[in-house]
Each structure stands twice: as structure tokens, then as C-alpha cells.
Motif scaffolding. Structure first.
Motif, PDB file in Angstrom:
ATOM      1  N   LYS A   3       0.848  -1.188   0.000  1.00  0.00           N
ATOM      2  CA  LYS A   3       0.000   0.000   0.000  1.00  0.00           C
ATOM      3  C   LYS A   3       0.885   1.240   0.000  1.00  0.00           C
ATOM      4  O   LYS A   3       1.944   1.273   0.631  1.00  0.00           O
ATOM      5  CB  LYS A   3      -0.921  -0.008   1.213  1.00  0.00           C
ATOM      6  N   ASN A 251      -7.452  15.401  -3.124  1.00  0.00           N
ATOM      7  CA  ASN A 251      -8.697  14.941  -3.747  1.00  0.00           C
ATOM      8  C   ASN A 251      -9.352  13.867  -2.890  1.00  0.00           C
ATOM      9  O   ASN A 251      -8.705  12.892  -2.495  1.00  0.00           O
ATOM     10  CB  ASN A 251      -8.419  14.387  -5.149  1.00  0.00           C
ATOM     11  N   ILE A 252     -10.628  14.054  -2.588  1.00  0.00           N
ATOM     12  CA  ILE A 252     -11.371  13.142  -1.721  1.00  0.00           C
ATOM     13  C   ILE A 252     -12.506  12.493  -2.502  1.00  0.00           C
ATOM     14  O   ILE A 252     -13.263  13.169  -3.206  1.00  0.00           O
ATOM     15  CB  ILE A 252     -11.921  13.882  -0.491  1.00  0.00           C
ATOM     16  N   ASP A 253     -12.619  11.178  -2.359  1.00  0.00           N
ATOM     17  CA  ASP A 253     -13.672  10.422  -3.032  1.00  0.00           C
ATOM     18  C   ASP A 253     -14.259   9.434  -2.027  1.00  0.00           C
ATOM     19  O   ASP A 253     -13.533   8.584  -1.492  1.00  0.00           O
ATOM     20  CB  ASP A 253     -13.100   9.681  -4.242  1.00  0.00           C
ATOM     21  N   ASP A 254     -15.548   9.551  -1.767  1.00  0.00           N
ATOM     22  CA  ASP A 254     -16.244   8.643  -0.849  1.00  0.00           C
ATOM     23  C   ASP A 254     -15.558   8.620   0.519  1.00  0.00           C
ATOM     24  O   ASP A 254     -15.272   7.557   1.081  1.00  0.00           O
ATOM     25  CB  ASP A 254     -16.296   7.225  -1.444  1.00  0.00           C
ATOM     26  N   ARG A 256     -12.628   9.288   1.448  1.00  0.00           N
ATOM     27  CA  ARG A 256     -11.240   8.841   1.471  1.00  0.00           C
ATOM     28  C   ARG A 256     -10.420   9.702   0.526  1.00  0.00           C
ATOM     29  O   ARG A 256     -10.921  10.113  -0.531  1.00  0.00           O
ATOM     30  CB  ARG A 256     -11.115   7.367   1.033  1.00  0.00           C
ATOM     31  N   SER A 258      -8.246  10.024  -2.333  1.00  0.00           N
ATOM     32  CA  SER A 258      -7.955   9.144  -3.465  1.00  0.00           C
ATOM     33  C   SER A 258      -6.626   9.502  -4.108  1.00  0.00           C
ATOM     34  O   SER A 258      -5.906   8.633  -4.605  1.00  0.00           O
ATOM     35  CB  SER A 258      -9.075   9.227  -4.506  1.00  0.00           C
ATOM     36  N   SER A 259      -6.301  10.813  -4.098  1.00  0.00           N
ATOM     37  CA  SER A 259      -5.053  11.244  -4.724  1.00  0.00           C
ATOM     38  C   SER A 259      -4.620  12.600  -4.195  1.00  0.00           C
ATOM     39  O   SER A 259      -5.419  13.344  -3.603  1.00  0.00           O
ATOM     40  CB  SER A 259      -5.218  11.312  -6.252  1.00  0.00           C
ATOM     41  N   SER A 266      -1.201  14.485 -10.527  1.00  0.00           N
ATOM     42  CA  SER A 266      -2.023  13.697  -9.611  1.00  0.00           C
ATOM     43  C   SER A 266      -1.383  12.329  -9.346  1.00  0.00           C
ATOM     44  O   SER A 266      -0.955  11.644 -10.276  1.00  0.00           O
ATOM     45  CB  SER A 266      -3.430  13.499 -10.194  1.00  0.00           C
ATOM     46  N   ASP A 268      -1.968   8.716  -6.819  1.00  0.00           N
ATOM     47  CA  ASP A 268      -2.881   7.982  -5.947  1.00  0.00           C
ATOM     48  C   ASP A 268      -2.155   7.471  -4.700  1.00  0.00           C
ATOM     49  O   ASP A 268      -0.996   7.037  -4.776  1.00  0.00           O
ATOM     50  CB  ASP A 268      -3.491   6.789  -6.693  1.00  0.00           C
ATOM     51  N   ASP A 270      -2.970   5.297  -0.696  1.00  0.00           N
ATOM     52  CA  ASP A 270      -3.890   4.569   0.179  1.00  0.00           C
ATOM     53  C   ASP A 270      -4.015   5.224   1.547  1.00  0.00           C
ATOM     54  O   ASP A 270      -5.065   5.158   2.179  1.00  0.00           O
ATOM     55  CB  ASP A 270      -3.404   3.122   0.355  1.00  0.00           C
ATOM     56  N   ASN A 457      -8.698   7.941   5.723  1.00  0.00           N
ATOM     57  CA  ASN A 457      -7.272   7.627   5.559  1.00  0.00           C
ATOM     58  C   ASN A 457      -6.366   8.844   5.672  1.00  0.00           C
ATOM     59  O   ASN A 457      -5.263   8.866   5.123  1.00  0.00           O
ATOM     60  CB  ASN A 457      -7.038   6.926   4.218  1.00  0.00           C
TER      61      ASN A 457
END
Length: 492
Positions: A3, A251-254, A256, A258-259, A266, A268, A270, A457
Motif C-alpha cells: 500500500k 482529492n477526496i472520493d467517498d 477517502r 484518493s489522490s 495527480s 494515488d 492509500d 485515511n
């Protein structure tokens, strides 16, 4: 596949977190906006042959630093030579000076010469301070501080009264010593915690033990040698360092991350550990994902900023030790200028560090490396004219104390650093130099949390979260957050 973890910032907490995360098997990438690691502990060299540590210069609590290296099977001596200073430092008063010896027995003799019976009282003070140090630095300070329930253990519960959490440090010192010089000497270490001794819990007498009893030290080559050693150790655990890399966006997605957008590209990840300024990182998040709003940060008590001068002197300065504290004026008056009045002090206290007295490699032969620091209020306006005015004031007092002549004419290199520079270089809230003050209301669970409450995260480390300001606490902070991130990752 490993990760991927991003550590934002290569200060002490970031270096520490990177080492522990690397050892745990993560693919760790440290992104630092400057061209070298260290954060406030960076170092620079000049064409004239001077080498300046930019920030920390007091190597205290050597056992805590040693513990970090031993976690990875190393010793500090594998990386640098540590010199014990004797005298540890000198403190200048209007009535004369006190030279603090490297030997504890000699320190007791000094106290007894100043105040009858003070040697015995110092023993009692240091005995209690050692207890607080052992409990505080081994048990109390290593908690992630999500809840007070973390402190419900037989050992801490039985120790609660002895830790003096609710007593004022100033009143606590006054129980032991009557002489104002001794009181000031004993109050000095908690100034590193960023508040007045009257607002600091007596728990922090542990600082006196960590300093006076364990000694004041200096890594040959400068404090930056500790930075380089920690970087080398982190790299040995697999961490990769990227200098001149600025994090432009998160950058936040759901719920979390993401990147991260780094230097316009950009990438990515974990997990993300933010070792940069906590407030600054939060401003890069949408408001709904921030732990704290603007009103919260405005309500906090911040440790001071500083006016710093890095001076290369063409001649040796007589009668000056490695560390000298100029306390000829009232400590409380200077503190009021920092916290109450928010103005430049009329009768400032200041600190002079002259590492060339110990280390011939930080200045050309026969010349002097001089670092001057004066604590200031955060958010205060600074300009070159005001900086110069206070430089002349500090040099005049140096001349008076040492007998040196025309110090301003001895300057062959000069660089100043102040509030606006802390903002520019570190995105430091209000230009603070040390983080949040360790007042009772900003201790343990009342500090900013190490986990983002909404973004699963994202974790925070450094001087604005637990355990607080200072080099050893920052190293511990990195260890705490790495452990927390690893445990959280396993649960997901």
C-alpha cells in the motif's frame, strides 16, 4: 502489492512517521516543499564558510531520541558524535550571571551557594521531576489521546496526584525556592512549551529533569545531523524522499483521499500522513471534511514566534558560552507582550547560541557562528527596519556582557528570520515557531486530533497535535500516528 503512503512534510514528525510506516511494509513517499529535510530544523551554509542550524539548538532528553533509533536497531552514535556541554548554559541577570554546570553534584553546590538549603530542595524537586519524567514520557505522552479512557490504568491512576496536573508550574517552583534567580532558572525549561510558567501544569517539571539532570548536548556538525540521521534511517526502511515537491491539492472520493496533486501531477495513495502545518492542511480540504473551523484556530493559544538572526562574525567573541540566556529584564513583562498585548517587547529577553565555541566546523578558523533568538507574539507585523532595531539592541547587550567591541562592525554575514518567514516557509498559523502552547486546556485529548473525523485515511502529526511542541515530542508524534494509521488500515 504494498500500500502506498504519502507523508506530507519532512520535519521531525514526518521523518519519524516515515521510518515506522516503512518498517511496517508500506511504500512510503515523503513530499517536502523545500530542497532538504528538517522543516524548522533545516541548515544552510554560506560562501563565507559558515554553517547555520535554522531552528532547534537545544539537544535535551537524549534518552527519548536514543529510543527512536533503538527501535530500529541503531544508536545515535552510529550517525553522529554527541558532545555533552559544560557549562550547559549561562543565564545573565541584571545582578550578574549563573553558569549551569554539566555535573548534577556541581549544580547542587551552585544552588546551595545562592540559597541556603537549596541543594536539598533541588534533590527533592528533581526526585519528583524524575518520577514525572518516567511516567509522563513513558506512559502519559505516548497516547493517541482520542479519549480520557486511555489514561485509565492502575499505574497512571496511582500516579495522578504525583503528576501535579492541576498545579501551576510557577507556584510549584515557588514551593521549593525563594531566590528569584533560582526560580527563573527553574522556570526557563517550560518556556519551550510556549506559555507562561503560571499557565503551564506542574507536570512539566519533567522538563527540568530532561534538561538539567540528563544534560545539555550538541551533535557535532550541528543539530541538522539528527535530521540527516533520521532521513537515512527512514530510507533504510524503504522510504523515498521527494524534495522541492509541493502538495497543491487533496482529492477526496467517498470519504477517502484518493489522490494528491503534487507539483501539478495527480498521484494515488492509500494513506496520507500530514506532517505539515495542521491548519494549512485543513484549509486544503472542503469545509465539511475539516476537523476544525476558523473560529477554533482563532481561539487557540499559540506558542510564540521568533525574531532570529544568523550572524557570521569575523572575530572570536570573548566570554561567551555555547548557550547564553539574556534575562536582565522581567520575564513576565516579555510574556505579556507575547500573549496579552501582542506587541514588540520594550525590554526583551533573548537567547544567544554560539556553536563555534564547541564545533570548529561551523565557522572559519578564528571566526564565530552566532545565532540570536528573541520570542515574539504570533501575527505581529515585522519589517526589516524593526528587525534591525532589535538586532542592534541585542548586540549592545552582548557587548556589555562579554566585553566585545563594535560587534556590528564584525558582521561578515547576516540573515534575519521572523514571523512572515515562518508563514512563507512553513505555512505556520500566525507565524508561530513552536506550535500550540502546552497549557492545561490544550493538553492531551484537548489538542487537535491525530485522525480526520470524516476522511478515513487522513492522519495528522507534528507540533499542533499530540504530544506537543519540541523535538522529542515531534519524534514521538510520528511514532504515535504511524501506529494509529497501521491499526486503522488493518481494520478497513
Amino acid at each position: 502489492m504494498k500500500k502506498k503512503v504519502a507523508v506530507i512534510g519532512a520535519g521531525f514528525s514526518g521523518l519519524s512517521a516515515a521510518a515506522y510506516l516503512g518498517r511496517a511494509g508500506y511504500d512510503v513517499h515523503v513530499f517536502e516543499k523545500h530542497d532538504q529535510p528538517g522543516g524548522r530544523a533545516r541548515q544552510f551554509s554560506t560562501p563565507e564558510g559558515f554553517k547555520f542550524d535554522m531552528g532547534p539548538s537545544w539537544y535535551w532528553m537524549p534518552d527519548i531520541i536514543e529510543s527512536f533509533f533503538s527501535d530500529f536497531g541503531y544508536r545515535t552514535s552510529d550517525f553522529f558524535d554527541l558532545i555533552s556541554l559544560n557549562p550547559q548554559f549561562e543565564m545573565i541577570f541584571s545582578s550578574g550571571k549563573i553558569s549551569v554546570p554539566g555535573s548534577y553534584e556541581e549544580l547542587k553546590e551552585l544552588f546551595e551557594c545562592i540559597e541556603l538549603g537549596a541543594a536539598e530542595k533541588l534533590d527533592k524537586f528533581m526526585g519528583a521531576a524524575k518520577f514525572k519524567y518516567d511516567v509522563g514520557m513513558r506512559d502519559f505522552i505516548n497516547k493517541p489521546c482520542h479519549s480520557w479512557f486511555e489514561f485509565i490504568s492502575p499505574k497512571i491512576a496511582l500516579s495522578a496526584f504525583k503528576l501535579d496536573l492541576l498545579s501551576s508550574f510557577r507556584s510549584y517552583v515557588a514551593r521549593y525556592f525563594k531566590d528569584e534567580r533560582l526560580r527563573t532558572l527553574m522556570e526557563f525549561p517550560v518556556i519551550f512549551l510556549g506559555a507562561s510558567p503560571k499557565d503551564i501544569p506542574a507536570l512539566y517539571s519533567l522538563m527540568n529533569y530532561g534538561g538539567y539532570a540528563l544534560g545539555t548536548h550538541y551533535p557535532k556538525g550541528g543539530f541538522y545531523q539528527l535530521v540527516l540521521a533520521m532521513q537515512q534511517l527512514a530510507e533504510a526502511q524503504g522510504a523515498t524522499f521527494h524534495f522541492n515537491h509541493n502538495v497543491d491539492a487533496i482529492n477526496i472520493d467517498d470519504k477517502r483521499i484518493s489522490s494528491l496533486v503534487i507539483n501539478g501531477e495527480s498521484q494515488d495513495f492509500d494513506l496520507v500522513v500530514a506532517s505539515a502545518d495542521y491548519h494549512h492542511i485543513e484549509t486544503q480540504l472542503p469545509e465539511k471534511f475539516r476537523n476544525y473551523d476558523a473560529a477554533y484556530w482563532k481561539s487557540r493559544t499559540f506558542a510564540p514566534s521568533s525574531l532570529i538572526y544568523y550572524l557570521g562574525m569575523k572575530s572570536s567573541i570573548p566570554n561567551l558560552t555555547h548557550h547564553t540566556l539574556f534575562f536582565e529584564h522581567s520575564l513576565d513583562e516579555h510574556i505579556d507582550c507575547i500573549y496579552a498585548d501582542k506587541k514588540w517587547p520594550e525590554k526583551p529577553l533573548f537567547y544567544a547560541c554560539c556553536p563555534s565555541k564547541t564545533d570548529i566546523d561551523v565557522a572559519p578558523e578564528g571566526q564565530e557562528n552566532l545565532f540570536l533568538l528573541m520570542p515574539l507574539a504570533t501575527g505581529i507585523l515585522d519589517n526589516e527596519e524593526t528587525r534591525e532595531e532589535y538586532l542592534m539592541h541585542m548586540l549592545e547587550r552582548l557587548e556589555k556582557q562579554t566585553g566585545a567591541k563594535n560587534l556590528r562592525e564584525q558582521i561578515v554575514y547576516k540573515r534575519s528570520y521572523c514571523v512572515s518567514d515562518f508563514v512563507q516557509d512553513y505555512n505556520a498559523y500566525g507565524g508561530n515557531a513552536y506550535g500550540l502552547a502546552n497549557t492545561l486546556k490544550q493538553t492531551a485529548v484537548w489538542k487537535p486530533k491525530i485522525r480526520n473525523k470524516s476522511v478515513q485515511n487522513l492522519f495528522y502529526t507534528g507540533q499542533l497535535t499530540v504530544p506537543g511542541p519540541g523535538v522529542p515530542p515531534a519524534i514521538i508524534s510520528g511514532k504515535i500516528v504511524a501506529k494509529e494509521a497501521i491499526e486503522s488500515d488493518y481494520k478497513l
